[in-house]
Design a protein around this motif. Structure first.
Motif, mmCIF file in Angstrom:
data_model
loop_
_atom_site.group_PDB
_atom_site.id
_atom_site.type_symbol
_atom_site.label_atom_id
_atom_site.label_comp_id
_atom_site.label_asym_id
_atom_site.label_seq_id
_atom_site.Cartn_x
_atom_site.Cartn_y
_atom_site.Cartn_z
ATOM 1 N N UNK A 22 0.857 -1.180 0.000
ATOM 2 C CA UNK A 22 0.000 0.000 0.000
ATOM 3 C C UNK A 22 0.893 1.231 0.000
ATOM 4 N N UNK A 23 0.627 2.138 -0.942
ATOM 5 C CA UNK A 23 1.352 3.401 -1.020
ATOM 6 C C UNK A 23 0.422 4.546 -0.648
ATOM 7 N N UNK A 24 0.992 5.536 0.009
ATOM 8 C CA UNK A 24 0.218 6.737 0.285
ATOM 9 C C UNK A 24 0.029 7.522 -1.010
ATOM 10 N N UNK A 25 -0.800 8.550 -0.917
ATOM 11 C CA UNK A 25 -1.043 9.372 -2.095
ATOM 12 C C UNK A 25 0.243 10.024 -2.592
ATOM 13 N N UNK A 104 -7.022 1.756 -6.155
ATOM 14 C CA UNK A 104 -6.876 2.956 -5.344
ATOM 15 C C UNK A 104 -7.633 2.809 -4.031
ATOM 16 N N UNK A 105 -7.096 3.421 -2.985
ATOM 17 C CA UNK A 105 -7.819 3.595 -1.736
ATOM 18 C C UNK A 105 -8.521 4.948 -1.792
ATOM 19 N N UNK A 106 -9.795 4.940 -1.524
ATOM 20 C CA UNK A 106 -10.544 6.205 -1.571
ATOM 21 C C UNK A 106 -11.281 6.438 -0.268
ATOM 22 N N UNK A 107 -11.476 7.697 0.037
ATOM 23 C CA UNK A 107 -12.249 8.107 1.216
ATOM 24 C C UNK A 107 -13.004 9.373 0.858
ATOM 25 N N UNK A 109 -14.769 9.813 -1.726
ATOM 26 C CA UNK A 109 -14.526 10.029 -3.149
ATOM 27 C C UNK A 109 -13.194 10.722 -3.433
ATOM 28 N N UNK A 110 -12.287 10.673 -2.447
ATOM 29 C CA UNK A 110 -10.955 11.245 -2.637
ATOM 30 C C UNK A 110 -9.921 10.138 -2.565
#
Length: 372
Positions: A22-25, A104-107, A109-110
């Motif tokens: 898992x990578x951060x944004x 992608x990881x979203x929260x 819709x971001x």
């Protein structure tokens, strides 16, 4: 309870054979499971918090395709991208083949990060490459065998036809000069008949050697086999026989050299009739798509084939018919081979019918629809 659920999820993730990163944004590594460390040659304690670029992009050459995956994910912003790329971990000599799936990881819709699944498919990839080499070699051997048989057929046709024609012609001349009732007339007639058989054999061999390369066009499957049935029945009507064709098609179109492939199918239908004792032969034709191949099965319920003969029915000059030349199925086999296909003949035994299977490659545009 939340903590307990987290422990369960983490244990499940740690037990997976598939690597998870898992990578951060911003591209920082925020999670590595055990499998991904083994696959990529990483150390969890050392490499957590590293940026992707500083860890993997050490120069412009090393693992370029592997690194491009991350750039594609960032640029395309797509979910479920899947890639198969080569990768060489630091300190390793041999390349690995990795299957990489990204998301992608979203929260709210971001996008807050990227998820990568890594699977080491090196053994599978190497096995597939070995299989491709074996298949390629088998195709080459088959091609060489057919080319050799073509050369032999042409030589036989050339060397045998002329003396056979002379023998038949001379026998006819002698027969006409003999007086009626002469016992030699019958002997000369036998010579004439055998010469005609040889001429028929030469004609069959020449036809085999002159089979052209197919010019594939798109044909409608159902219409094609209806036409093949009509053509076969036109021939069989001369001897008072017929075929009742039952079609079961889940494929709309296929790419074949129409006239050449029609010759092969009609030959198979006639063969089914020849080995069925009834005047009307019930033939079931089933066409379907299986694993990116058009599979055609021509099934009859006739006399079947005994086990000792089954392995030889596609061999040139093999025939169980008293007047057979034994080139019919060989011609069919060659036509299918020229279409880059495969022909097999199966029979449970005498009296239990025969199934002839043709496998043809599907075009790249997947004309045959969804695979089963």
């Amino acid at each position: 309870m939340t903590s307990f659920n987290s422990i369960i999820i983490e244990n499940i993730i740690e037990s997976l054979d598939v690597g998870l990163m898992v990578l951060s944004h911003e591209g920082k590594i925020i999670y590595l499971n055990k499998a991904v460390c083994e696959i990529l040659g990483l150390n969890r304690e050392e490499h957590l918090g590293f940026g992707w670029g500083e860890l993997f992009i050490t120069d412009e050459i090393s693992n370029a395709e592997f690194n491009q995956v991350v750039l594609d994910v960032i640029m395309e912003q797509s979910i479920g991208l899947k890639h198969v790329v080569p990768f060489r971990p630091k300190g390793y000599v041999c390349l690995k083949r990795l299957s990489i799936t990204s998301s992608f990881l979203t929260e709210n819709e971001t996008d807050i990060g990227m998820v990568f699944l890594f699977e080491d498919i090196t053994e599978i990839y190497n096995a597939e490459q070995r299989e491709k080499k074996i298949l390629s070699r088998n195709v080459e051997l088959q091609k060489e065998r057919i080319e050799g048989l073509d050369s032999l057929a042409q030589a036989v046709a050339h060397q045998v036809l002329n003396p056979t024609t002379v023998i038949g012609g001379m026998a006819n001349i002698i027969s006409r000069k003999l007086p009626e009732g002469d016992p030699l007339k019958r002997d000369v007639q036998i010579i004439t008949e055998e010469a005609l058989k040889l001429e028929g054999l030469v004609a069959a061999v020449r036809t085999y050697s002159e089979i052209p390369k197919p010019q594939p066009v798109e044909v409608h499957v159902r219409d094609f086999f209806i036409e093949a049935g009509i053509n076969a029945n036109r021939i069989l009507s001369r001897i008072g026989e017929a075929i009742e064709l039952r079609l079961d098609c889940s494929v709309d179109t296929m790419m074949v050299g129409k006239s050449l492939f029609m010759t092969a199918v009609v030959e198979l239908l006639l063969n089914a009739s020849n080995f069925t004792p009834e005047k009307v032969t019930d033939v079931h034709v089933k066409v379907e798509s299986i694993f990116k191949k058009v599979v055609i099965r021509i099934i009859d319920h006739g006399m079947g084939i005994a086990e000792p003969y089954l392995g030889h029915v596609l061999d040139p000059f093999f025939s169980t018919k008293a007047k057979g030349v034994g080139m019919g199925l060989s011609r069919v086999k060659k036509i299918i081979f020229e279409h880059h296909g495969k022909l097999t003949v199966e029979s449970p035994g005498p009296g239990k019918g025969t199934t002839v299977t043709i496998e043809l490659p599907c075009p790249e545009n997947n004309c045959c629809g969804a695979d089963v």
